[in-house]
Design a protein around this motif. Structure first.
Motif, PDB file in Angstrom:
ATOM      1  N   LYS A 122       0.872  -1.086   0.184  1.00 52.63           N
ATOM      2  CA  LYS A 122       0.173  -0.032   0.069  1.00 52.63           C
ATOM      3  C   LYS A 122       0.611   1.182  -0.031  1.00 52.63           C
ATOM      4  O   LYS A 122       0.654   2.051  -0.721  1.00 52.63           O
ATOM      5  CB  LYS A 122      -0.679   0.017   1.184  1.00 52.63           C
ATOM      6  N   PHE A 123       1.927   1.441   0.665  1.00 55.13           N
ATOM      7  CA  PHE A 123       2.863   2.278   0.807  1.00 55.13           C
ATOM      8  C   PHE A 123       3.312   2.609  -0.424  1.00 55.13           C
ATOM      9  O   PHE A 123       3.417   3.612  -0.939  1.00 55.13           O
ATOM     10  CB  PHE A 123       3.840   2.242   1.960  1.00 55.13           C
ATOM     11  N   LEU A 124       4.026   1.555  -0.877  1.00 47.95           N
ATOM     12  CA  LEU A 124       4.618   1.775  -2.444  1.00 47.95           C
ATOM     13  C   LEU A 124       3.351   2.272  -3.426  1.00 47.95           C
ATOM     14  O   LEU A 124       3.799   2.856  -4.424  1.00 47.95           O
ATOM     15  CB  LEU A 124       5.214   0.578  -2.930  1.00 47.95           C
ATOM     16  N   ASP A 125       2.325   1.630  -3.489  1.00 47.87           N
ATOM     17  CA  ASP A 125       1.515   2.070  -4.427  1.00 47.87           C
ATOM     18  C   ASP A 125       0.933   3.661  -4.268  1.00 47.87           C
ATOM     19  O   ASP A 125       0.831   4.241  -5.225  1.00 47.87           O
ATOM     20  CB  ASP A 125      -0.021   1.204  -4.228  1.00 47.87           C
ATOM     21  N   ILE A 131       5.823   5.050   9.767  1.00 48.41           N
ATOM     22  CA  ILE A 131       4.669   4.485   9.012  1.00 48.41           C
ATOM     23  C   ILE A 131       4.712   3.018   8.336  1.00 48.41           C
ATOM     24  O   ILE A 131       3.483   2.430   8.280  1.00 48.41           O
ATOM     25  CB  ILE A 131       4.314   5.481   7.394  1.00 48.41           C
ATOM     26  N   LEU A 132       5.851   2.299   8.426  1.00 44.85           N
ATOM     27  CA  LEU A 132       5.627   1.083   8.008  1.00 44.85           C
ATOM     28  C   LEU A 132       6.093   0.122   9.129  1.00 44.85           C
ATOM     29  O   LEU A 132       6.948  -0.784   8.913  1.00 44.85           O
ATOM     30  CB  LEU A 132       6.755   0.678   6.823  1.00 44.85           C
ATOM     31  N   ASP A 133       5.560   0.236  10.331  1.00 42.76           N
ATOM     32  CA  ASP A 133       5.952  -0.542  11.569  1.00 42.76           C
ATOM     33  C   ASP A 133       5.100  -1.844  11.217  1.00 42.76           C
ATOM     34  O   ASP A 133       3.896  -1.799  11.231  1.00 42.76           O
ATOM     35  CB  ASP A 133       5.505  -0.184  12.745  1.00 42.76           C
ATOM     36  N   PRO A 134       5.717  -2.955  11.495  1.00 40.32           N
ATOM     37  CA  PRO A 134       5.115  -4.370  11.293  1.00 40.32           C
ATOM     38  C   PRO A 134       4.276  -4.780  12.616  1.00 40.32           C
ATOM     39  O   PRO A 134       4.496  -3.999  13.729  1.00 40.32           O
ATOM     40  CB  PRO A 134       6.252  -5.354  11.302  1.00 40.32           C
ATOM     41  N   ILE A 135       3.074  -5.417  12.466  1.00 43.93           N
ATOM     42  CA  ILE A 135       2.399  -5.585  13.350  1.00 43.93           C
ATOM     43  C   ILE A 135       2.499  -7.292  13.737  1.00 43.93           C
ATOM     44  O   ILE A 135       2.408  -8.093  12.926  1.00 43.93           O
ATOM     45  CB  ILE A 135       0.609  -5.477  13.058  1.00 43.93           C
ATOM     46  N   VAL A 136       2.355  -7.736  14.866  1.00 40.91           N
ATOM     47  CA  VAL A 136       2.540  -8.830  15.271  1.00 40.91           C
ATOM     48  C   VAL A 136       1.013  -9.262  16.007  1.00 40.91           C
ATOM     49  O   VAL A 136       0.808  -8.341  16.894  1.00 40.91           O
ATOM     50  CB  VAL A 136       3.663  -9.129  16.647  1.00 40.91           C
ATOM     51  N   TYR A 137       0.456 -10.205  15.462  1.00 40.85           N
ATOM     52  CA  TYR A 137      -0.872 -10.637  16.309  1.00 40.85           C
ATOM     53  C   TYR A 137      -0.846 -12.109  16.297  1.00 40.85           C
ATOM     54  O   TYR A 137       0.023 -12.806  15.816  1.00 40.85           O
ATOM     55  CB  TYR A 137      -1.924 -10.048  15.122  1.00 40.85           C
ATOM     56  N   GLN A 138      -1.653 -12.707  17.168  1.00 37.12           N
ATOM     57  CA  GLN A 138      -1.632 -13.943  17.854  1.00 37.12           C
ATOM     58  C   GLN A 138      -3.002 -14.466  16.948  1.00 37.12           C
ATOM     59  O   GLN A 138      -4.195 -13.978  17.270  1.00 37.12           O
ATOM     60  CB  GLN A 138      -1.838 -13.982  19.278  1.00 37.12           C
TER      61      GLN A 138
END
Length: 135
Positions: free
Chosen positions: A49-52, A76-83
């Protein structure tokens, strides 16, 4: 995208891949822990999305140091960790598929190494340009 923006973006991707390695290693380490729920890292969708968005926007041109600069926003591009709590793989409540995790770890490690080589080549190119400019 400026020369340092490109390197900053690649470093962001490297950070996300490193985090993914840690999360997958944690999943593997807890493969036999009853009721353990595996975690995943979401990053590539945000990157796409950022690159687009950047491809469709025009870069700002500045003629004065007080103008707004078009700099790469690092947060703006921080990864998200989810369980993953809604899946079940075994009767003891654990949802880690060790074979799938090992494949993901291998894929992620390989892509990390390729990207690290690309960052190294970018810095090598910058070194060459700087050294040639001194002559």
């Amino acid at each position: 995208m400026g020369i340092f923006d490109k390197i900053s973006l690649m470093v962001k991707v490297l950070d996300a891949k490193w985090l993914r390695n840690e999360v997958i290693a944690n999943n593997i380490a807890n493969a036999d822990t009853p009721n353990f729920k595996k975690s995943k890292v979401v990053f590539e969708d945000y990157l796409k999305k950022f690159l687009d968005d950047r491809a469709t926007k025009m870069d700002l041109k500045t003629t004065n140091e007080k103008h707004i600069k078009n700099l790469f926003e690092k947060n703006i591009l921080d990864p998200i960790v989810y369980q993953e709590k809604d899946t079940l793989y075994r009767n003891d409540g654990n949802n880690v598929d060790i074979e799938k995790e090992m494949v993901e770890l291998t894929e992620n490690s390989l892509s990390y190494n390729v990207l690290a080589d690309q960052v190294s080549k970018e810095f090598s190119l910058l070194r060459t340009v700087i050294n040639e400019g001194r002559k």
